[in-house]
Enzyme design. Structure first.
Site, PDB file in Angstrom:
ATOM      1  N   TYR A  45       0.836  -1.212   0.000  1.00 19.52           N
ATOM      2  CA  TYR A  45       0.000   0.000   0.000  1.00 19.52           C
ATOM      3  C   TYR A  45       0.871   1.264   0.000  1.00 19.52           C
ATOM      4  CZ  TYR A  45      -4.506   2.335   0.513  1.00 19.52           C
ATOM      5  OH  TYR A  45      -5.629   3.100   0.308  1.00 19.52           O
ATOM      6  N   LYS A  63      -3.131   8.487   2.652  1.00 13.75           N
ATOM      7  CA  LYS A  63      -4.388   8.310   3.405  1.00 13.75           C
ATOM      8  C   LYS A  63      -4.237   8.853   4.833  1.00 13.75           C
ATOM      9  CE  LYS A  63      -7.141   6.139   0.437  1.00 13.75           C
ATOM     10  NZ  LYS A  63      -8.161   6.927  -0.284  1.00 13.75           N
TER      11      LYS A  63
HETATM   12  P1  NAD Z   1     -12.282   3.329  -8.380  1.00 16.91           P
HETATM   13  O1  NAD Z   1     -11.131   3.090  -9.312  1.00 16.91           O
HETATM   14  O2  NAD Z   1     -13.598   2.871  -8.819  1.00 16.91           O
HETATM   15  O3  NAD Z   1     -12.363   4.881  -7.990  1.00 16.91           O
HETATM   16  C1  NAD Z   1     -11.242   5.710  -7.930  1.00 16.91           C
HETATM   17  C2  NAD Z   1     -11.636   6.999  -8.616  1.00 16.91           C
HETATM   18  O4  NAD Z   1     -10.603   7.988  -8.511  1.00 16.91           O
HETATM   19  C3  NAD Z   1     -11.907   6.804 -10.121  1.00 16.91           C
HETATM   20  O5  NAD Z   1     -13.208   7.245 -10.432  1.00 16.91           O
HETATM   21  C4  NAD Z   1     -10.880   7.713 -10.775  1.00 16.91           C
HETATM   22  O6  NAD Z   1     -11.351   8.286 -11.981  1.00 16.91           O
HETATM   23  C5  NAD Z   1     -10.698   8.749  -9.683  1.00 16.91           C
HETATM   24  N1  NAD Z   1      -9.498   9.575  -9.894  1.00 16.91           N
HETATM   25  C6  NAD Z   1      -8.197   9.190  -9.864  1.00 16.91           C
HETATM   26  N2  NAD Z   1      -7.418  10.248 -10.182  1.00 16.91           N
HETATM   27  C7  NAD Z   1      -8.241  11.309 -10.401  1.00 16.91           C
HETATM   28  C8  NAD Z   1      -8.046  12.666 -10.771  1.00 16.91           C
HETATM   29  N3  NAD Z   1      -6.811  13.174 -11.019  1.00 16.91           N
HETATM   30  N4  NAD Z   1      -9.134  13.471 -10.915  1.00 16.91           N
HETATM   31  C9  NAD Z   1     -10.382  12.989 -10.698  1.00 16.91           C
HETATM   32  N5  NAD Z   1     -10.634  11.714 -10.337  1.00 16.91           N
HETATM   33  C10 NAD Z   1      -9.569  10.882 -10.207  1.00 16.91           C
HETATM   34  O7  NAD Z   1     -11.837   2.620  -7.017  1.00 16.91           O
HETATM   35  P2  NAD Z   1     -12.512   2.657  -5.558  1.00 16.91           P
HETATM   36  O8  NAD Z   1     -11.933   1.471  -4.869  1.00 16.91           O
HETATM   37  O9  NAD Z   1     -13.960   2.832  -5.666  1.00 16.91           O
HETATM   38  O10 NAD Z   1     -11.823   3.938  -4.899  1.00 16.91           O
HETATM   39  C11 NAD Z   1     -12.563   4.993  -4.341  1.00 16.91           C
HETATM   40  C12 NAD Z   1     -11.925   5.447  -3.036  1.00 16.91           C
HETATM   41  O11 NAD Z   1     -12.078   4.403  -2.074  1.00 16.91           O
HETATM   42  C13 NAD Z   1     -10.434   5.736  -3.109  1.00 16.91           C
HETATM   43  O12 NAD Z   1     -10.139   6.837  -2.289  1.00 16.91           O
HETATM   44  C14 NAD Z   1      -9.824   4.468  -2.530  1.00 16.91           C
HETATM   45  O13 NAD Z   1      -8.536   4.683  -1.988  1.00 16.91           O
HETATM   46  C15 NAD Z   1     -10.832   4.188  -1.444  1.00 16.91           C
HETATM   47  N6  NAD Z   1     -10.806   2.844  -0.877  1.00 16.91           N
HETATM   48  C16 NAD Z   1     -10.892   1.755  -1.666  1.00 16.91           C
HETATM   49  C17 NAD Z   1     -10.848   0.486  -1.101  1.00 16.91           C
HETATM   50  C18 NAD Z   1     -10.930  -0.753  -1.965  1.00 16.91           C
HETATM   51  O14 NAD Z   1     -10.529  -1.830  -1.492  1.00 16.91           O
HETATM   52  N7  NAD Z   1     -11.418  -0.677  -3.165  1.00 16.91           N
HETATM   53  C19 NAD Z   1     -10.740   0.343   0.290  1.00 16.91           C
HETATM   54  C20 NAD Z   1     -10.674   1.479   1.090  1.00 16.91           C
HETATM   55  C21 NAD Z   1     -10.702   2.734   0.493  1.00 16.91           C
END
Ligand code: NAD
Length: 257
Positions: free
Chosen positions: A158, A165
């Site tokens: 990570y 984060k």
């Molecule tokens: P996802 O890939 O569906 O979403 C990530 C989003 O970030 C995408 O829509 C992407 O277009 C956007 N993004 C990245 N760079 C960008 C930029 N420069 N401008 C605008 N948008 C941008 O994946 P997700 O897992 O749904 O992630 C959403 C959030 O949840 C993130 O913050 C991620 O760290 C967090 N998260 C995810 C998990 C997991 O296991 N999937 C767990 C905990 C937290």
């Protein structure tokens, strides 16, 4: 009070839908079913064809491109909010990015460029959006961002994302302190691992996922709907006494010994 009583007619922006597996989409569906009015952004034209049909399904009222690294895009987004809504009740920030190479080697090897990029997109963007959103919000409004356990523990692979984060979670506390006197609340949801586009970029994600299933109190991972329900609660007046917090939706993984 129910979700629908609490959220019906509320106007909010949801940033971070990439496809129907995105956590942001899970949140959007819960908010839409509670009667909220939604605005969506997508990151550039490449994602428009995936995001627009989803946004239209829940009658998204604003659907526009916004790269959070581009302050002009952010300005244009809030101009649209002013023109169409004249105010804002909630903000969902569900955005993160780190260069793949920085998630493959040791954290020790993170270069300046990758470090700054991860922090710019995954952490600073929330402060930028919160500032613009707050200008349009009144008492009772609320903001939510998405975090992960890697903010407080060194999780293999990570790396710089965990450091970003940690910065994001600290931002939640400072923003909550700044905006508390105006009765605007700011919280984070820390989700357990979910198979999304971003998660696939983290090396060893499948191992993390099976470890969670094995160790979490509930013996399983969580869904985007479960994360969406918690985000909706935090965005609603049902959570009127909660701000500056990180709420875990991880099936009880973090608290296990
Ligand atoms: P996802 O890939 O569906 O979403 C990530 C989003 O970030 C995408 O829509 C992407 O277009 C956007 N993004 C990245 N760079 C960008 C930029 N420069 N401008 C605008 N948008 C941008 O994946 P997700 O897992 O749904 O992630 C959403 C959030 O949840 C993130 O913050 C991620 O760290 C967090 N998260 C995810 C998990 C997991 O296991 N999937 C767990 C905990 C937290």
């Amino acid at each position: 009070m129910t979700f629908s009583d609490a959220l019906s007619g509320k106007r909010g922006l949801i940033l971070g839908v990439a496809n129907d597996r995105s956590i942001a989409w899970g949140i959007a569906q819960v908010m839409a079913s509670a009667g909220a009015r939604l605005g969506f952004t997508y990151q550039g034209d490449r994602l428009e064809r995936r995001v627009r049909p989803l946004a239209e399904k829940v009658e998204g009222e604003i659907i526009t491109s916004c790269d959070v690294c581009d302050e002009k895009d952010v300005e244009k987004l809030f101009q649209k909010v002013d023109d169409q809504w004249g105010g804002l009740d909630f903000l969902v920030h569900s955005i993160a990015f780190a260069d793949k190479k920085d998630l493959e080697k040791e954290y020790l090897d993170t270069g300046r460029e990758g470090f700054l990029k991860a922090h710019d997109i995954s952490s600073y963007s929330f402060t930028l959006l919160a500032r613009e959103a707050a200008k349009r919000m009144t008492a009772g409004s609320s903001m939510v961002t998405m975090s992960y356990l890697g903010a407080e523990r060194a999780m293999k692979g990570y790396n710089v994302m965990g450091v970003a984060k940690a910065s994001l979670e600290a931002s939640v506390r400072y923003l909550a302190a700044d905006l508390g006197p105006r009765d605007i609340r700011v919280n984070a949801v820390s989700a357990g691992p979910i198979q999304t586009l971003s998660a696939r970029g983290i090396s060893g994600f499948s191992e993390i996922f099976s470890e969670v299933e094995g160790r979490a109190a509930l013996g399983r991972g969580v869904t985007t709907e479960e994360v969406g329900n918690t985000a909706a609660f935090l965005l609603s007046p049902l959570a009127s006494g909660i701000t500056g917090e990180v709420i875990y939706v991880d099936g009880g993984f973090r608290m296990m010994g």
